[in-house]
Design an enzyme around this catalytic site. Structure first.
Site, short mmCIF file in Angstrom:
data_model
loop_
_atom_site.label_atom_id
_atom_site.label_comp_id
_atom_site.label_asym_id
_atom_site.label_seq_id
_atom_site.Cartn_x
_atom_site.Cartn_y
_atom_site.Cartn_z
CG ASP A 62 -2.26 0.63 0.98
OD1 ASP A 62 -2.29 1.85 0.83
OD2 ASP A 62 -3.29 -0.08 0.95
CG ASP A 70 -4.36 3.31 18.83
OD1 ASP A 70 -3.73 3.67 19.85
OD2 ASP A 70 -5.45 3.81 18.49
CG HIS A 96 -5.43 3.67 1.17
ND1 HIS A 96 -5.12 2.35 0.97
CD2 HIS A 96 -6.72 3.82 0.76
CE1 HIS A 96 -6.17 1.73 0.45
NE2 HIS A 96 -7.15 2.59 0.31
CG ASN A 111 -8.14 1.40 31.03
OD1 ASN A 111 -8.23 0.37 31.71
ND2 ASN A 111 -7.33 2.38 31.34
CG ASN A 188 -14.35 1.82 -3.93
OD1 ASN A 188 -14.76 0.77 -3.48
ND2 ASN A 188 -13.46 2.58 -3.31
CB ALA A 199 -10.64 -8.35 -6.77
CB SER A 251 -9.75 0.26 0.60
OG SER A 251 -9.05 0.47 -0.58
#
Length: 378
Positions: A62, A70, A96, A111, A188, A199, A251
């Site tokens: 990508d 994170d 992206h 948490n 899309n 794909a 995506s």
């Protein structure tokens, strides 16, 4: 950058409606988890009691992947194809790639704060093969796929469409021969009119999208190559510089399915890639007309069922009465005609094989809803 023509040998990222909504951690860092509507939709709390993707490597070719707070624990050293391999892929000025990686494997903060991925113990192999703006070279994508093979990736998540260059076709085939599950975005609307490469390649899981209501997302293309669908509208994830993003498109759905594949490969480490694909499609929740259709493929992914259902291996599903989806975790969804537990069959990725009569009887019975709803042990 010019208009992307249907036959052009270029790579276009599909998914994030840019400029995406990007917030600083101080604004949304504590709230982002609540914005990730796709997590409760997919029953992620129950899923993570079963598998979190440990021991699995997901390659993300990508725009690169930033070391977001994170996500950074799960981020491996990768490569920068654009610079000739001199970088490690841990750089993203587009958002992206970081967004896709976060949907797959963000571990969040303590948490239950920060962004959470589908497989938060999986590792991300970042591959920078597309410049900011989303238009790249299919041979650069091929180089990224080749790198993923060399580094032992278990899953390759391609949230892009591309021209089918000879090298890219060879790379996709090499990945399949190496028992790597390749998952790619269908494309899309309005720029794409049908399922695009890679794909559309045989053996690649082609992913379409649904909205919050569980129904076909207007942004998602349709076509006979669609295999499964996943959430694709207003999907929140990580971004560069510790920020967060919101995107809409196939995506995002593709990254979510790649995370699902990581969960399965972690729980069933000896299962071949084609059987992982079969498990994903065999347990998907049927939508639209009964059986496979051009909007939903074989249905909406069902993570708990994919991890727990008794799915016969390829060669034991019935052509006339396809393999049962096993227990489903979805209640009735809009468009289900009241039957949220509909199980329908598949012949995964074009493989049509005969099966036993006994399983066909079970499949017919469960499609009628005769079996009780599943119970999830906590």
């Amino acid at each position: 950058m010019g208009q992307l023509l249907a036959g052009a040998l270029r790579v276009a990222l599909v998914g994030l409606t840019l400029p995406a909504s990007i917030a600083t951690p101080s604004q949304d860092g504590d709230l982002i988890r609540g914005d990730q509507w796709h997590l409760p939709f997919l029953h992620i709390d129950a899923v993570h009691l079963i598998s979190q993707g440990e021991g699995v490597i997901v390659a993300v070719p990508d725009t690169g992947v930033d070391a977001h707070p994170d996500l950074r624990v799960n981020l491996l050293d990768g490569t920068d194809v654009i610079s000739g391999g001199s970088g490690d892929g841990r750089r993203d000025r587009d958002s992206h790639g970081t967004s896709m990686a976060g949907l797959i494997a963000a571990h969040g903060k303590e948490n239950k704060q920060g962004a959470l991925g589908i497989a938060p113990e999986a590792k991300i192999l970042p591959i920078l093969d597309t410049p900011p703006g989303g238009i790249g070279d299919p041979d650069a994508l091929a180089s990224g796929v080749e790198f993923a093979i060399a580094k032992g990736a278990d899953v390759i998540s391609i949230s892009a469409v591309a021209g089918a260059s000879v090298r890219l076709q060879q790379a996709i085939k090499a990945a399949q021969d190496a028992d790597i599950l390749v998952i790619a975005a269908a494309g899309n609307r309005p720029s794409d009119t049908g399922v695009r490469y890679p794909a559309s390649e045989e053996g690649v899981i082609a992913v379409g999208g649904i909205g919050r209501d569980g129904l076909h997302a207007a942004v998602s293309v349709t076509g006979s190559k669609i295999d499964v669908v996943a959430p694709a509208v207003d999907i929140y994830s990580t971004s560069y510089d510790g920020k967060y993003s919101k995107g809409t498109g196939t995506s995002s759905a593709t990254a979510i399915v790649a995370g699902a594949a990581a969960l399965i490969r972690s729980k069933y480490p000896y299962l071949p890639a084609r059987e992982v694909a079969h498990r994903l499609t065999a347990t998907a929740v049927d939508k639209g007309p009964p059986g496979r259709d051009d909007e939903y493929g074989y249905g909406v992914i069902d993570l708990v069922a994919a991890l727990t259902a008794d799915v016969p291996p390829l060669g034991f599903e019935s052509v006339s009465a396809p393999a049962d989806a096993g227990p489903t975790t979805f209640g009735a969804q809009p468009g289900d005609d009241g039957d949220g537990a509909t199980a329908r069959g598949l012949v995964t990725l074009g493989v049509i094989l005969a099966a036993g009569v006994g399983w066909a009887v079970v499949a017919r019975r469960r499609r009628r809803g005769d079996d009780p709803p599943p119970r999830i042990s906590r």
